[in-house]
Structure formats: C-alpha cells, structure tokens
Design an enzyme around this catalytic site. Sequence first.
Site, mmCIF file in Angstrom:
data_model
loop_
_atom_site.group_PDB
_atom_site.id
_atom_site.type_symbol
_atom_site.label_atom_id
_atom_site.label_comp_id
_atom_site.label_asym_id
_atom_site.label_seq_id
_atom_site.Cartn_x
_atom_site.Cartn_y
_atom_site.Cartn_z
ATOM 1 N N ASP A 147 6.980 -7.250 -38.159
ATOM 2 C CA ASP A 147 6.075 -7.944 -39.076
ATOM 3 C C ASP A 147 5.505 -6.942 -40.071
ATOM 4 O O ASP A 147 5.359 -5.754 -39.756
ATOM 5 C CB ASP A 147 4.933 -8.618 -38.315
ATOM 6 C CG ASP A 147 5.414 -9.771 -37.448
ATOM 7 O OD1 ASP A 147 6.413 -10.415 -37.822
ATOM 8 O OD2 ASP A 147 4.798 -10.018 -36.394
ATOM 9 N N ASP A 177 8.674 -15.818 -40.610
ATOM 10 C CA ASP A 177 7.490 -16.598 -40.249
ATOM 11 C C ASP A 177 7.060 -17.493 -41.412
ATOM 12 O O ASP A 177 6.629 -18.635 -41.205
ATOM 13 C CB ASP A 177 6.332 -15.672 -39.881
ATOM 14 C CG ASP A 177 6.587 -14.861 -38.627
ATOM 15 O OD1 ASP A 177 7.352 -15.333 -37.766
ATOM 16 O OD2 ASP A 177 6.028 -13.758 -38.517
#
Length: 210
Positions: A147, A177
Amino acid sequence: MISSKRYWWVFPSILFLGIVADQILKFHIKLNFALGEEYVVLPWFRLVFVENPGMAFGVTLGSKIILTSFRIIVSGILTWYLVRLVKADFNFGFLVVMTCILTGAVGNILDCIFYGKIFTASSFNQIATIASAGDGYAQWFTGKVVDMFYFPLFDIPDWVPIIGGDVFFSPVFNIADSFITVGIIWVIIGYRKAFNNSFDFVGVNGKEKK
C-alpha cells in the site's frame, strides 16, 4: 445504449491496464522505499510504504493461505459471472463497474501469491530487492499487499469527541483498493437495480434469461 457483447474487449482491457498500473507502482514502491518511508507530493497527498498482511485497510482474518485461496475462488466466480453477463448483452455500465471490482481483487491477489517469493523483506532501515531462489521473505500465497496512497486531508479538532486530534482519512491504500472501493460505491449509488436483475441473466435464480 452501448452493446456489452459488441464491445466485450473493453472489459479485459480495463482488467489488463488496471492490473499493470497497480503492479508497476507496487514494484516501484517495494524496490525504492524502506518500510514506513514517506514522500510528500502535496501536504494532503503522500506516498507512504506500508505492507498489509491481511485484507483491506489492514484487517486480518485467520490463515493467510486460506484468505488468499478464498480471494481466488471469489475472483473466479466473479469472472464467470461477468462472462455470462457479457454473453447476455447485459448493461454495459454495470459491467464496467463490476470489472473494476474484479481488477482490484486480482491486483491484490497477485501480491499475496507472488510477492513473498519475488522480493526480500522490507524493513524500516532496508529497501527490498528482487529475491534469488529461496531468498524471498515468505512462502507462496502468504505475501503482503503493498500500500502507498495516504491522504491526510486535515486534523480533526481536539474538541471533537472520541476522534479529536486524529487525522481525517488515515487509511493507506493502493490502486487495486481504489478500483474495488469506487466500484462498490458506484454499484450502490447507480446500479443496485442492475445488480439485482443480473442474477436472472446468469441463471442463479433458476430462470436464466437470454
């Protein structure tokens, strides 16, 4: 109305381009950032390298191998569902949205399956490298999701109960995401009826339409 059957190539194109963009950025972050390292693009937009061992936003749920396997099964079912709907010439916009959700799911699945074998471990004082045989940081299906997007839009005033003093919107996330989140919100806002009707077209309700 755009024909989903005629323009079927749009859906694999979204899937391919979305996954490529997601993986390119993840490789760049993994190979150039130490864990926790931050690059300020704008005061309210930063790149921060975080590794997620579980589900979205760091949520963990049981064995990682079981979780990854479950993701693969769900993505396979979603792929079947989309193929059936394209053949039935179902709502084009709805299929674009659902393809975005599939794109995000596959993007994160690739991290889980392969990254533990592809990369060495990242730490707060060491940047990962491409691993030689046997030197990866984890086994197959147990890799961590990379991330990097962080949007600390503003600080919540201290006088706000419970959450005062915290940063508004603190999750760190990735392109995959984003595809999933935007897709789900889009379905809820604009395609709830299409979603409900879609099951008739794939035969889930026992009355397949053609």
